[in-house]
Design an enzyme around this catalytic site. Structure first.
Site, PDB file in Angstrom:
ATOM      1  N   CYS A  79       0.839  -1.254  -0.022  1.00 57.30           N
ATOM      2  CA  CYS A  79       0.046  -0.210  -0.003  1.00 57.30           C
ATOM      3  C   CYS A  79       0.986   1.232  -0.026  1.00 57.30           C
ATOM      4  CB  CYS A  79      -0.997  -0.080   1.152  1.00 57.30           C
ATOM      5  SG  CYS A  79      -2.566   0.804   0.914  1.00 57.30           S
ATOM      6  N   HIS A 176      -3.667  -5.842   1.735  1.00 54.37           N
ATOM      7  CA  HIS A 176      -2.661  -5.998   2.880  1.00 54.37           C
ATOM      8  C   HIS A 176      -2.389  -7.436   3.113  1.00 54.37           C
ATOM      9  CE1 HIS A 176      -2.097  -1.968   4.434  1.00 54.37           C
ATOM     10  NE2 HIS A 176      -3.312  -1.675   3.587  1.00 54.37           N
ATOM     11  N   GLU A 178      -0.537  -8.900   5.114  1.00 59.55           N
ATOM     12  CA  GLU A 178      -0.007  -9.094   6.356  1.00 59.55           C
ATOM     13  C   GLU A 178      -1.612  -9.127   7.305  1.00 59.55           C
ATOM     14  OE1 GLU A 178      -0.235  -6.277   5.036  1.00 59.55           O
ATOM     15  OE2 GLU A 178      -0.447  -4.637   6.363  1.00 59.55           O
TER      16      GLU A 178
HETATM   17  N1  GLN Z   1      -3.676   6.005   1.349  1.00 59.36           N
HETATM   18  C1  GLN Z   1      -2.376   5.996   1.962  1.00 59.36           C
HETATM   19  C2  GLN Z   1      -1.431   6.869   1.018  1.00 59.36           C
HETATM   20  O1  GLN Z   1      -1.737   7.405   0.162  1.00 59.36           O
HETATM   21  C3  GLN Z   1      -2.150   4.343   1.673  1.00 59.36           C
HETATM   22  C4  GLN Z   1      -3.013   3.574   2.644  1.00 59.36           C
HETATM   23  C5  GLN Z   1      -2.352   2.358   3.314  1.00 59.36           C
HETATM   24  O2  GLN Z   1      -1.029   2.119   3.315  1.00 59.36           O
HETATM   25  N2  GLN Z   1      -3.261   1.494   3.594  1.00 59.36           N
HETATM   26  O3  GLN Z   1      -0.464   6.660   1.605  1.00 59.36           O
END
Ligand code: GLN
Length: 181
Positions: A79, A176, A178
């Site tokens: 992410c 995710h 994890e």
């Molecule tokens: N929206 C976050 C970003 O732009 C990422 C979200 C996440 O890591 N779950 O950094």
């Protein structure tokens, strides 16, 4: 295997637990001295990419980590970690070319931050990952991957769009894994 988990912000505890559940030894990377340890795998957790990018610079970790990633250190990113790695980043409004210079920009993909909007910011689904069906996938204010280099392998998709890719030493997910442990 020794996994160094970037622990400046975000879901680093969950990331470390994920690797330990797979039998790895983990340690946190919080400062430059932590990079003196042997690192078989670098793990970049979810969180807030803008904050992580700033902290990496403030702590003097950015250049040494970028250099190691470019030299081929294996990286697993989730992410916000994927956003830090992407060559091109679009913001929520779809503007292109907004990748702040403080991000790594080494992975040949374009990502759009917070791509699933404010209403559907976070959701769960199941999908195929590494050829394994019915893997639970949790998206939390996730980016989408809007372009992928033909050299990269797509490991999972959602609604036909890539949600995980592998390229050289980097594996990166918008969701995710994890949180499945
Ligand atoms: N929206 C976050 C970003 O732009 C990422 C979200 C996440 O890591 N779950 O950094």
């Amino acid at each position: 295997m020794k996994v160094g988990v970037l622990a400046v912000q975000g879901a680093f505890a969950e990331m470390a637990a994920y690797w330990r559940a797979q039998g790895a030894e983990t340690f946190e990377i919080r400062q430059l001295a932590d990079l003196e340890r042997d690192i078989d795998q670098l793990a970049l957790p979810g969180g807030e990419s803008t904050v992580q990018g700033k902290l990496l610079h403030d702590l003097g970790l950015f250049e040494p980590l970028k250099e190691r990633i470019q030299r081929g250190m294996p990286v697993f990113a989730v992410c916000a970690g994927l956003i830090l790695l992407a060559e091109k980043v679009e913001d929520d409004g779809g503007r292109t070319g907004v990748r702040p210079s403080q991000w790594f920009g080494v992975l040949p993909v374009t990502v759009r931050r917070n791509a699933y909007g404010r209403q559907l910011g976070s959701f769960r689904t199941v999908g195929t990952f590494y050829g394994k069906p019915d893997v639970p996938m949790t998206f939390i204010r996730a980016p989408s991957i809007t372009t992928v280099s033909p050299e990269a392998e797509v490991l999972s998709t959602f609604n036909g769009e890539p949600t995980a890719v592998r390229w050289r030493n980097i594996t990166a997910c918008t969701w995710h894994p994890e949180l499945n442990t």
